[in-house]
Design an enzyme around this catalytic site. Structure first.
Site, PDB file in Angstrom:
ATOM      1  CB  THR A 128      -0.919   0.030   1.251  1.00 37.00           C
ATOM      2  OG1 THR A 128      -1.496   1.342   1.381  1.00 37.00           O
ATOM      3  CG2 THR A 128      -0.159  -0.274   2.527  1.00 37.00           C
ATOM      4  CE1 TYR A 156      -3.691  -1.634   6.004  1.00 34.88           C
ATOM      5  CE2 TYR A 156      -2.944   0.493   5.191  1.00 34.88           C
ATOM      6  CZ  TYR A 156      -3.438  -0.771   4.949  1.00 34.88           C
ATOM      7  OH  TYR A 156      -3.668  -1.181   3.669  1.00 34.88           O
TER       8      TYR A 156
HETATM    9  P1  NAP Z   1     -11.362  -4.432   2.992  1.00 29.14           P
HETATM   10  O1  NAP Z   1     -12.577  -4.109   2.184  1.00 29.14           O
HETATM   11  O2  NAP Z   1     -11.209  -3.775   4.321  1.00 29.14           O
HETATM   12  O3  NAP Z   1     -11.298  -6.033   3.174  1.00 29.14           O
HETATM   13  C1  NAP Z   1     -10.461  -6.617   4.098  1.00 29.14           C
HETATM   14  C2  NAP Z   1     -10.681  -8.104   4.089  1.00 29.14           C
HETATM   15  O4  NAP Z   1      -9.784  -8.719   5.045  1.00 29.14           O
HETATM   16  C3  NAP Z   1     -12.087  -8.555   4.465  1.00 29.14           C
HETATM   17  O5  NAP Z   1     -12.516  -9.550   3.564  1.00 29.14           O
HETATM   18  C4  NAP Z   1     -11.898  -9.151   5.855  1.00 29.14           C
HETATM   19  O6  NAP Z   1     -12.794 -10.215   6.124  1.00 29.14           O
HETATM   20  C5  NAP Z   1     -10.497  -9.724   5.736  1.00 29.14           C
HETATM   21  N1  NAP Z   1      -9.898 -10.014   7.040  1.00 29.14           N
HETATM   22  C6  NAP Z   1      -9.812  -9.197   8.123  1.00 29.14           C
HETATM   23  N2  NAP Z   1      -9.240  -9.848   9.153  1.00 29.14           N
HETATM   24  C7  NAP Z   1      -8.953 -11.107   8.724  1.00 29.14           C
HETATM   25  C8  NAP Z   1      -8.379 -12.248   9.321  1.00 29.14           C
HETATM   26  N3  NAP Z   1      -7.985 -12.253  10.599  1.00 29.14           N
HETATM   27  N4  NAP Z   1      -8.239 -13.372   8.576  1.00 29.14           N
HETATM   28  C9  NAP Z   1      -8.665 -13.411   7.283  1.00 29.14           C
HETATM   29  N5  NAP Z   1      -9.224 -12.348   6.659  1.00 29.14           N
HETATM   30  C10 NAP Z   1      -9.371 -11.213   7.373  1.00 29.14           C
HETATM   31  O7  NAP Z   1     -10.038  -4.096   2.156  1.00 29.14           O
HETATM   32  P2  NAP Z   1      -9.879  -3.764   0.596  1.00 29.14           P
HETATM   33  O8  NAP Z   1     -10.110  -2.303   0.390  1.00 29.14           O
HETATM   34  O9  NAP Z   1     -10.637  -4.763  -0.192  1.00 29.14           O
HETATM   35  O10 NAP Z   1      -8.314  -3.984   0.418  1.00 29.14           O
HETATM   36  C11 NAP Z   1      -7.775  -5.263   0.076  1.00 29.14           C
HETATM   37  C12 NAP Z   1      -6.321  -5.312   0.513  1.00 29.14           C
HETATM   38  O11 NAP Z   1      -5.591  -4.281  -0.160  1.00 29.14           O
HETATM   39  C13 NAP Z   1      -6.087  -5.065   1.992  1.00 29.14           C
HETATM   40  O12 NAP Z   1      -4.971  -5.842   2.380  1.00 29.14           O
HETATM   41  C14 NAP Z   1      -5.736  -3.590   2.072  1.00 29.14           C
HETATM   42  O13 NAP Z   1      -4.959  -3.332   3.213  1.00 29.14           O
HETATM   43  C15 NAP Z   1      -4.952  -3.422   0.787  1.00 29.14           C
HETATM   44  N6  NAP Z   1      -4.996  -2.106   0.167  1.00 29.14           N
HETATM   45  C16 NAP Z   1      -6.175  -1.489  -0.062  1.00 29.14           C
HETATM   46  C17 NAP Z   1      -6.186  -0.243  -0.692  1.00 29.14           C
HETATM   47  C18 NAP Z   1      -7.484   0.448  -1.015  1.00 29.14           C
HETATM   48  O14 NAP Z   1      -7.447   1.657  -1.322  1.00 29.14           O
HETATM   49  N7  NAP Z   1      -8.619  -0.237  -0.991  1.00 29.14           N
HETATM   50  C19 NAP Z   1      -4.981   0.365  -1.100  1.00 29.14           C
HETATM   51  C20 NAP Z   1      -3.791  -0.346  -0.874  1.00 29.14           C
HETATM   52  C21 NAP Z   1      -3.798  -1.576  -0.251  1.00 29.14           C
HETATM   53  P3  NAP Z   1     -14.167 -10.076   6.990  1.00 29.14           P
HETATM   54  O15 NAP Z   1     -15.247  -9.945   5.981  1.00 29.14           O
HETATM   55  O16 NAP Z   1     -14.227 -11.361   7.710  1.00 29.14           O
HETATM   56  O17 NAP Z   1     -14.011  -8.882   7.875  1.00 29.14           O
HETATM   57  O1  F7E Z   2      -9.139   8.219   4.712  1.00 30.23           O
HETATM   58  C1  F7E Z   2      -9.552  11.644   6.007  1.00 30.23           C
HETATM   59  C2  F7E Z   2      -8.562  10.714   6.691  1.00 30.23           C
HETATM   60  O2  F7E Z   2      -9.956   6.080   5.720  1.00 30.23           O
HETATM   61  C3  F7E Z   2      -8.740   9.100   3.696  1.00 30.23           C
HETATM   62  C4  F7E Z   2      -7.260   2.282   3.072  1.00 30.23           C
HETATM   63  O3  F7E Z   2      -7.858   1.552   2.021  1.00 30.23           O
HETATM   64  O4  F7E Z   2      -6.167   3.755   1.529  1.00 30.23           O
HETATM   65  C5  F7E Z   2      -7.058   3.717   2.622  1.00 30.23           C
HETATM   66  O5  F7E Z   2      -6.538   4.461   3.722  1.00 30.23           O
HETATM   67  C6  F7E Z   2      -8.482  10.475   4.290  1.00 30.23           C
HETATM   68  C7  F7E Z   2      -7.588  10.453   5.541  1.00 30.23           C
HETATM   69  O6  F7E Z   2      -8.447   6.040   3.666  1.00 30.23           O
HETATM   70  C8  F7E Z   2     -12.769  11.251   7.629  1.00 30.23           C
HETATM   71  O7  F7E Z   2      -7.988  11.329   7.839  1.00 30.23           O
HETATM   72  C9  F7E Z   2     -11.480  12.880   7.046  1.00 30.23           C
HETATM   73  O8  F7E Z   2      -6.668  11.498   5.461  1.00 30.23           O
HETATM   74  O9  F7E Z   2     -10.765   6.750   3.430  1.00 30.23           O
HETATM   75  P1  F7E Z   2      -9.674   6.715   4.408  1.00 30.23           P
HETATM   76  P2  F7E Z   2      -6.870   6.009   3.951  1.00 30.23           P
HETATM   77  O10 F7E Z   2      -6.544   6.345   5.338  1.00 30.23           O
HETATM   78  O11 F7E Z   2      -6.239   6.830   2.868  1.00 30.23           O
HETATM   79  C10 F7E Z   2      -4.860   3.205   1.764  1.00 30.23           C
HETATM   80  C11 F7E Z   2      -4.059   3.290   0.484  1.00 30.23           C
HETATM   81  C12 F7E Z   2      -4.906   1.846   2.350  1.00 30.23           C
HETATM   82  O12 F7E Z   2      -4.036   1.024   2.112  1.00 30.23           O
HETATM   83  C13 F7E Z   2      -5.923   1.620   3.421  1.00 30.23           C
HETATM   84  O13 F7E Z   2      -6.154   0.221   3.589  1.00 30.23           O
HETATM   85  O14 F7E Z   2      -9.720  11.048   4.715  1.00 30.23           O
HETATM   86  N1  F7E Z   2     -10.860  11.729   6.676  1.00 30.23           N
HETATM   87  N2  F7E Z   2     -12.651  12.599   7.651  1.00 30.23           N
HETATM   88  C14 F7E Z   2     -11.631  10.694   7.020  1.00 30.23           C
HETATM   89  N3  F7E Z   2     -11.466   9.370   6.853  1.00 30.23           N
HETATM   90  C15 F7E Z   2     -12.448   8.531   7.292  1.00 30.23           C
HETATM   91  N4  F7E Z   2     -12.320   7.204   7.114  1.00 30.23           N
HETATM   92  N5  F7E Z   2     -13.585   9.035   7.894  1.00 30.23           N
HETATM   93  C16 F7E Z   2     -13.787  10.370   8.097  1.00 30.23           C
HETATM   94  O15 F7E Z   2     -14.823  10.798   8.635  1.00 30.23           O
END
Ligand code: NAP
Ligand code: F7E
Length: 332
Positions: A128, A156
């Site tokens: 990430t 994280y």
């Molecule tokens: P997400 O919607 O939060 O999904 C996370 C998944 O992890 C869920 O299916 C959850 O299952 C599972 N999980 C949590 N704890 C677990 C455990 N103990 N054992 C097995 N599975 C578990 O995340 P996402 O946005 O799809 O992201 C997918 C991956 O990419 C993650 O690793 C995230 O950190 C990474 N990532 C995401 C972004 C982004 O912008 N979305 C960017 C960079 C990297 P449950 O349904 O059981 O909770």
């Molecule tokens: O926050 C600000 C917050 O929680 C984005 C994950 O998928 O992307 C994600 O992480 C921004 C931050 O995503 C609220 O402080 C303001 O600056 O949507 P977010 P994130 O922290 O960028 C990365 C690439 C990952 O890997 C992670 O798994 O928005 N913010 N007000 C808020 N954020 C949340 N959630 N809620 C608020 O009310």
């Protein structure tokens, strides 16, 4: 009937897991997905929407269950998407975050080695942009690349950095096919409501329909490189089709503030004076913030032939329109 390719996906109930299993199914894969918990609230809905996925009960913190999952699936591609993925939550539960997001990867890699399938398996690790953290000194002008300095700013981000390096270490030490995708934020209609983009798109839809009055937010200043999740899972798959494993950034090459996302989302329902709908609550502030993320996807574009299709206005539109439809159809 057993397909030619077999894939095991952890985190299949999450945003990316849902997009990826659809993509793999369309490509003719036999798809296995890890499901955790005694009674996972997402299971029923998931089975109804994705009946083609074979669910395997396991948990990233339970090595025995992972070994059984690897054996049962006989997968040749393993996508490790499972994680505690919410940055704010990781400050409140740092040890659980380390157990799942960091050590879970090690558990899974060891399960693959113990199964005797290390030579057959191609492994994807979901790294990430949070690993870069985003302080001035390590921020290149044209965006972070695969070689930029890391400086994670949350439990994280730190856990993901361990995961990233242990994955690379298994590639170097044991010659395993391990690819890491350093993905910048990607969003969409399947994003959890706890993340800022979906919280905004859903709240704007509800405000437009008279179901909600305000959005309670933290800081609106941070900037993110926001793409569409459907585009990014294609990049993950392409990484595992290469001749050699490697590390690739997936990003749009543009950065926008939370405030810009809000402004565009309100415009989508014809509201210009959006500020009156925003309330501040320090509960949504983090002990340390990542102010600006901007990725440089040049290597992925060149080597994988990958490019994002959905742009920033397109992403906001897609999410608000989806939530308008969903909220219009629901009574709550
Ligand atoms: P997400 O919607 O939060 O999904 C996370 C998944 O992890 C869920 O299916 C959850 O299952 C599972 N999980 C949590 N704890 C677990 C455990 N103990 N054992 C097995 N599975 C578990 O995340 P996402 O946005 O799809 O992201 C997918 C991956 O990419 C993650 O690793 C995230 O950190 C990474 N990532 C995401 C972004 C982004 O912008 N979305 C960017 C960079 C990297 P449950 O349904 O059981 O909770
Ligand atoms: O926050 C600000 C917050 O929680 C984005 C994950 O998928 O992307 C994600 O992480 C921004 C931050 O995503 C609220 O402080 C303001 O600056 O949507 P977010 P994130 O922290 O960028 C990365 C690439 C990952 O890997 C992670 O798994 O928005 N913010 N007000 C808020 N954020 C949340 N959630 N809620 C608020 O009310």
């Amino acid at each position: 009937m057993v397909g030619e390719n077999r894939a095991l996906v952890t985190g299949i109930t999450g945003q990316d897991g849902q997009h990826l299993c659809e993509l793999l199914n369309a490509k003719g894969y036999e798809v296995f997905g890890l499901i955790r918990g005694q009674r996972n609230a997402r299971r029923e809905a998931f089975e109804a929407e994705f009946p083609f996925v074979h669910l395997v009960e396991a948990d990233l913190t339970d090595p025995t269950s992972l070994l059984a999952a690897v054996r049962a699936s006989e997968a040749d591609e393993v996508y490790n998407l499972g994680a505690i993925s919410h940055v704010g939550y990781s400050f409140r539960n740092p040890q659980l975050t380390a157990d799942v997001t960091a050590k879970g990867v090690l558990n899974l890699l060891e399960a693959i080695r113990s199964s005797g399938r290390a030579d057959q398996v191609r492994f994807y690790q979901a790294s990430t942009s949070e690993m870069f953290g985003g302080l001035d000194y390590n921020r290149p002008g044209n965006g972070y690349t695969e070689d930029s300095l890391f400086h994670p700013r949350s439990p994280y981000g730190v856990a993901k950095l361990y995961a990233h390096w242990i994955a690379r270490n298994y590639r170097e030490s044991y010659g395993m096919f391990v690819a890491t995708g350093i993905l910048f934020n990607h969003e969409g209609e399947r994003r959890g409501l706890e993340f800022v983009t979906r919280k905004i798109s859903n709240s704007v839809a509800r405000i437009h329909l008279g179901k909600q009055q305000h959005i309670v937010m933290g800081t609106l200043d941070p900037k993110r490189d926001w793409g569409y999740a459907g585009d990014y899972v294609e990049g993950m798959w392409r990484m595992l089709q290469q001749d050699k494993p490697g590390d690739w950034v997936l990003a749009t090459g543009e950065t926008h503030s939370v405030a810009e996302f809000i402004e565009l989302a309100f415009k989508e329902v014809g509201i210009d004076n959006w500020q009156q709908y925003i309330k501040y609550d320090e509960r949504f502030m983090r002990p340390s913030e990542v102010d600006l993320l901007l990725g440089n996807p040049e290597r992925a574009e060149k080597e994988l032939g990958w490019k994002r299709e959905v742009d920033f206005p397109g992403l906001v539109k897609l999410m608000v329109q989806h939530d308008l439809g969903m909220e219009s159809a629901s009574q709550n």
